[in-house]
Enzyme design. Sequence first.
Site, PDB file in Angstrom:
ATOM      1  CB  SER A 155     -30.863  19.138  33.747  1.00 42.53           C
ATOM      2  OG  SER A 155     -31.927  20.132  32.782  1.00 42.53           O
ATOM      3  CE  LYS A 163     -32.083  22.837  34.730  1.00 41.75           C
ATOM      4  NZ  LYS A 163     -33.464  22.093  34.185  1.00 41.75           N
ATOM      5  CE1 TYR A 214     -31.078  26.454  33.059  1.00 40.43           C
ATOM      6  CE2 TYR A 214     -31.972  26.782  30.806  1.00 40.43           C
ATOM      7  CZ  TYR A 214     -32.142  26.026  31.649  1.00 40.43           C
ATOM      8  OH  TYR A 214     -32.430  24.826  31.258  1.00 40.43           O
ATOM      9  CE1 TYR A 254     -35.531  19.037  36.318  1.00 43.62           C
ATOM     10  CE2 TYR A 254     -35.465  17.353  34.795  1.00 43.62           C
ATOM     11  CZ  TYR A 254     -35.123  19.054  35.546  1.00 43.62           C
ATOM     12  OH  TYR A 254     -34.346  18.967  34.402  1.00 43.62           O
ATOM     13  CB  VAL A 284     -32.567  17.164  27.802  1.00 42.86           C
ATOM     14  CG1 VAL A 284     -34.289  16.878  28.236  1.00 42.86           C
ATOM     15  CG2 VAL A 284     -32.368  18.154  27.199  1.00 42.86           C
TER      16      VAL A 284
HETATM   17  O1  DON Z   1     -33.498  24.191  29.437  1.00 44.96           O
HETATM   18  C1  DON Z   1     -33.365  23.478  28.725  1.00 44.96           C
HETATM   19  O2  DON Z   1     -34.725  22.539  28.089  1.00 44.96           O
HETATM   20  C2  DON Z   1     -32.793  22.200  28.568  1.00 44.96           C
HETATM   21  N1  DON Z   1     -31.113  23.217  28.219  1.00 44.96           N
HETATM   22  C3  DON Z   1     -32.065  21.670  30.123  1.00 44.96           C
HETATM   23  C4  DON Z   1     -33.787  20.514  29.640  1.00 44.96           C
HETATM   24  C5  DON Z   1     -33.166  19.116  31.268  1.00 44.96           C
HETATM   25  O3  DON Z   1     -30.962  18.606  30.704  1.00 44.96           O
HETATM   26  C6  DON Z   1     -34.070  18.525  31.227  1.00 44.96           C
HETATM   27  N2  DON Z   1     -33.723  17.320  32.010  1.00 44.96           N
HETATM   28  N3  DON Z   1     -33.250  16.852  31.221  1.00 44.96           N
END
Ligand code: DON
Length: 309
Positions: free
Chosen positions: A64, A67, A191, A243, A261
């Site tokens: 993420s 982003k 994405y 978040y 993540v």
């Molecule tokens: O879309 C997802 O769930 C992952 N590619 C990215 C989520 C993420 O990194 C949330 N961050 N803490």
Amino acid sequence: MTDLQGIVEEIHARLSPRCGEGRVADYIPQLAHVDPKKFGIAVVTVDGAVHLAGDADEAFSIQSISKVFTLTLALGKHGEAIWKRVGREPSGSAFNSIVQLEHEGGIPRNPFINAGAIAITDLVLAGHTPKEAIGEIVRFLRYLADEDDIIIDQAVARSEQATGFRNFALANFMRSFGKLDHAAELVLGVYFHQCALAMSCRQLAKAGLFLANSGTNPLTGHRVVSHLRARRINALMLTCGHYDGSGDFAYRVGLPGKSGVGGGILAVAPGKASVAVWSPGLNENGNSLIGSLALEMLAARTGWSVFGA
Ligand code: DON
């Protein structure tokens, strides 16, 4: 003068025994293979000094954190018009939550929750094929970090493509409200690849340095965004970058930050430095547990919190 190298090494030494705490993300199967004991820190100051500790040169999945960079790209392409498609408020919900989308007509709360990032990627995709858009994102990261060897981990991208059912639900839900211009398969193809970018702490800190230096990368002299835009991106990172853990991160660390993540966090100390940390074990909000602690210690020792020393 602050001994930054000493501080970074001390934080690394103090937290190393705790590496392995937290939970490595396994909902993207390929991420579960990462060694939970990895721990890296990189601090790059606006005057160009680089301070590293631990696994700071090992590439990991930025997830993420990407982003922040796609938001920057979308703002460059579409300007303030992007705010018709995504809000600027903290969600108070998990990063992959769908609940607010129905009440709010398919407009995600902010560009960092998954729904909001998918809406932003839809805007980056405008006028491109998915392959071209992925190429543009990779080139943008290489330009920002001034590093040619930044690549996408295709195994991670494939792994998420095969299991990202929630993201497909979010994208299709937004499309049902007429808030996504491209088919879910196309947007998510981009994405998943942006999330699968593999970068080291050093590369990530360098890529984020423009945000610490009023929009200009001091290492290359490239003016990436205006002063105003850098300030606004930082504001969004502070309020929404972690978040439903954003308030706690502001309380403990006091810096604009964006987590992923994969266990990485990019943090910005305006006027001072760009910082990247990586430790795969996550806390209950999906943010790096040891990485957050490392940033809390760094902010305490340097007085870099945006709320005062
Ligand atoms: O879309 C997802 O769930 C992952 N590619 C990215 C989520 C993420 O990194 C949330 N961050 N803490």
